[in-house]
Scaffold this motif. Structure first.
Motif, short mmCIF file in Angstrom:
data_model
loop_
_atom_site.label_atom_id
_atom_site.label_comp_id
_atom_site.label_asym_id
_atom_site.label_seq_id
_atom_site.Cartn_x
_atom_site.Cartn_y
_atom_site.Cartn_z
N ARG A 83 3.23 -95.07 -7.08
CA ARG A 83 4.14 -94.02 -6.60
C ARG A 83 3.81 -92.71 -7.30
NH1 ARG A 83 9.71 -97.32 -7.50
NH2 ARG A 83 9.24 -99.03 -6.10
N PRO A 84 3.92 -91.60 -6.58
CA PRO A 84 3.68 -90.31 -7.24
C PRO A 84 4.81 -90.00 -8.22
CG PRO A 84 4.35 -89.99 -4.95
CD PRO A 84 4.21 -91.46 -5.17
N LEU A 85 4.44 -89.35 -9.33
CA LEU A 85 5.41 -88.94 -10.33
C LEU A 85 5.98 -87.59 -9.93
CD1 LEU A 85 6.75 -89.36 -13.12
CD2 LEU A 85 4.78 -88.20 -14.11
N VAL A 86 7.29 -87.51 -9.81
CA VAL A 86 7.93 -86.27 -9.41
C VAL A 86 8.35 -85.50 -10.66
CG1 VAL A 86 9.87 -85.26 -8.16
CG2 VAL A 86 8.76 -87.31 -7.28
N VAL A 87 7.86 -84.27 -10.79
CA VAL A 87 8.24 -83.39 -11.90
C VAL A 87 8.92 -82.19 -11.27
CG1 VAL A 87 7.41 -82.01 -13.82
CG2 VAL A 87 6.27 -84.17 -13.26
N ASN A 88 10.23 -82.06 -11.51
CA ASN A 88 10.98 -80.97 -10.90
C ASN A 88 10.76 -79.63 -11.59
OD1 ASN A 88 12.16 -82.64 -8.94
ND2 ASN A 88 13.68 -83.34 -10.41
N ALA A 89 10.47 -79.67 -12.88
CA ALA A 89 10.22 -78.44 -13.63
C ALA A 89 9.45 -78.79 -14.88
CB ALA A 89 11.55 -77.77 -14.01
N GLY A 90 8.71 -77.83 -15.39
CA GLY A 90 7.99 -78.05 -16.62
C GLY A 90 6.63 -78.69 -16.39
N VAL A 91 6.11 -79.28 -17.45
CA VAL A 91 4.79 -79.89 -17.44
C VAL A 91 4.92 -81.29 -18.01
CG1 VAL A 91 2.46 -79.73 -18.42
CG2 VAL A 91 3.65 -77.66 -17.74
N VAL A 92 4.23 -82.24 -17.40
CA VAL A 92 4.22 -83.61 -17.93
C VAL A 92 3.58 -83.56 -19.31
CG1 VAL A 92 3.38 -85.95 -17.58
CG2 VAL A 92 4.06 -84.57 -15.62
N GLN A 93 4.25 -84.13 -20.30
CA GLN A 93 3.78 -83.99 -21.68
C GLN A 93 2.63 -84.94 -22.03
OE1 GLN A 93 7.09 -84.20 -24.31
NE2 GLN A 93 7.87 -82.21 -23.71
N VAL A 94 2.60 -86.10 -21.45
CA VAL A 94 1.58 -87.07 -21.81
C VAL A 94 0.48 -87.06 -20.75
CG1 VAL A 94 1.14 -89.46 -22.45
CG2 VAL A 94 3.39 -88.46 -22.86
N SER A 95 -0.39 -86.07 -20.84
CA SER A 95 -1.51 -86.00 -19.91
C SER A 95 -2.64 -85.23 -20.59
CB SER A 95 -1.10 -85.32 -18.61
OG SER A 95 -0.90 -83.95 -18.82
N LYS A 96 -3.84 -85.45 -20.09
CA LYS A 96 -5.00 -84.77 -20.67
C LYS A 96 -5.00 -83.28 -20.37
CE LYS A 96 -7.94 -88.80 -20.72
NZ LYS A 96 -9.16 -89.44 -20.24
N ILE A 97 -4.48 -82.91 -19.22
CA ILE A 97 -4.48 -81.48 -18.86
C ILE A 97 -3.15 -80.80 -19.18
CG2 ILE A 97 -6.25 -81.78 -17.09
CD1 ILE A 97 -4.00 -81.51 -15.00
N GLY A 98 -2.24 -81.52 -19.84
CA GLY A 98 -0.93 -80.98 -20.18
C GLY A 98 -0.99 -79.66 -20.93
N PRO A 99 -1.80 -79.56 -22.01
CA PRO A 99 -1.85 -78.29 -22.75
C PRO A 99 -2.34 -77.11 -21.90
CG PRO A 99 -2.73 -80.07 -24.08
CD PRO A 99 -2.51 -80.63 -22.70
N THR A 100 -3.31 -77.37 -21.03
CA THR A 100 -3.80 -76.30 -20.15
C THR A 100 -2.73 -75.91 -19.14
OG1 THR A 100 -6.04 -77.14 -20.38
CG2 THR A 100 -5.62 -75.65 -18.53
N LEU A 101 -2.06 -76.91 -18.56
CA LEU A 101 -0.99 -76.61 -17.60
C LEU A 101 0.14 -75.85 -18.28
CD1 LEU A 101 -0.80 -79.95 -15.58
CD2 LEU A 101 -1.72 -77.76 -14.82
N PHE A 102 0.47 -76.23 -19.52
CA PHE A 102 1.54 -75.54 -20.25
C PHE A 102 1.15 -74.09 -20.50
CE2 PHE A 102 3.79 -74.28 -24.14
CZ PHE A 102 5.08 -74.45 -23.70
N ALA A 103 -0.10 -73.85 -20.86
CA ALA A 103 -0.56 -72.47 -21.09
C ALA A 103 -0.44 -71.64 -19.82
CB ALA A 103 -2.00 -72.47 -21.60
N LEU A 104 -0.76 -72.24 -18.68
CA LEU A 104 -0.60 -71.53 -17.41
C LEU A 104 0.87 -71.33 -17.06
CD1 LEU A 104 -3.36 -73.36 -15.33
CD2 LEU A 104 -3.43 -71.00 -16.19
N TYR A 105 1.67 -72.34 -17.39
CA TYR A 105 3.09 -72.32 -17.07
C TYR A 105 3.81 -71.18 -17.79
CZ TYR A 105 7.72 -74.46 -16.28
OH TYR A 105 9.01 -74.71 -15.91
N ILE A 106 3.41 -70.91 -19.04
CA ILE A 106 4.10 -69.86 -19.82
C ILE A 106 3.36 -68.53 -19.80
CG2 ILE A 106 5.22 -71.55 -21.32
CD1 ILE A 106 3.21 -70.61 -23.51
N LYS A 107 2.36 -68.41 -18.94
CA LYS A 107 1.57 -67.18 -18.88
C LYS A 107 2.43 -65.94 -18.64
CE LYS A 107 -2.60 -65.31 -18.47
NZ LYS A 107 -3.18 -64.86 -19.69
N ASP A 108 3.49 -66.08 -17.85
CA ASP A 108 4.33 -64.92 -17.53
C ASP A 108 5.60 -64.85 -18.37
OD1 ASP A 108 5.62 -67.09 -16.36
OD2 ASP A 108 6.29 -65.97 -14.63
N ILE A 109 5.62 -65.54 -19.51
CA ILE A 109 6.80 -65.49 -20.38
C ILE A 109 7.02 -64.03 -20.82
CG2 ILE A 109 5.61 -65.96 -22.56
CD1 ILE A 109 8.00 -67.85 -23.24
#
Length: 134
Positions: A29-55
Motif C-alpha cells: 500500500r502507498p504511504l500517505v503523508v499529509n504534511a512534512g517529510v517521512v523521517q526514515v528514508s534515504k532521501i529524507g534530508p534532501t526532501l526536508f531541505a527542499l521543504y524548508i527552502k521558503d522558510i
C-alpha cells in the motif's frame, strides 16, 4: 512428537504465515503523508531541505535549523528592539507553519535571554501563538 506438540507447531506456523501475508499486504500500500517529510528514508534530508527552502527569514534575526529544531537569534543593545525582531520573525514563522501544516509545540519552546543585570528586568516577553515563552 506428541499430538499436542504437532498442534502447537501447526498453529504457530499458521500464525507466522498469516503475519507475513498481512505485512506483505501492508508493504504494497502507498504511504500517505499529509504534511512534512517521512523521517526514515534515504532521501529524507534532501526532501526536508527542499521543504524548508521558503522558510521566512528576517534581516535583523538569524535563523538556525537543524533537523526539527529551530533557533532564532537576535541582538541589540535595546532589549525592546530584540523583542520586536523576535516576535516579528515568530509571527512570520507561525503563518508559514500553518501554511505547511507544521505544529509548534509551545510547551517545548524556550527563550534564552542574555543581558547585563541592569537591563535584564526590562526585557519584554517573547510570544508564540499568543503564549508567552518562559
Amino acid at each position: 512428537m506428541s499430538a499436542q506438540s504437532r498442534g502447537f507447531e501447526s498453529c504457530h506456523r499458521n500464525l507466522v504465515e498469516s503475519c507475513q501475508r498481512h505485512l506483505f499486504e501492508l508493504s504494497q500500500r502507498p504511504l500517505v503523508v499529509n504534511a512534512g517529510v517521512v523521517q526514515v528514508s534515504k532521501i529524507g534530508p534532501t526532501l526536508f531541505a527542499l521543504y524548508i527552502k521558503d522558510i521566512p527569514k528576517q534581516f535583523n534575526t538569524l535563523l538556525c535549523v537543524y533537523s526539527d529544531d529551530t533557533a532564532i537569534l537576535a541582538r541589540n543593545k535595546n532589549p525592546k528592539y530584540t523583542q520586536i525582531a523576535l516576535n516579528r520573525h515568530l509571527k512570520a514563522l507561525e503563518d508559514w507553519f500553518i501554511k505547511w501544516k507544521i505544529e509548534i509545540n509551545v510547551s517545548k519552546t524556550e527563550a534564552i535571554k542574555f543581558a547585563n543585570a541592569l537591563s535584564y528586568s526590562s526585557i519584554p516577553p517573547i510570544k508564540v501563538n499568543d503564549k508567552i515563552i518562559p
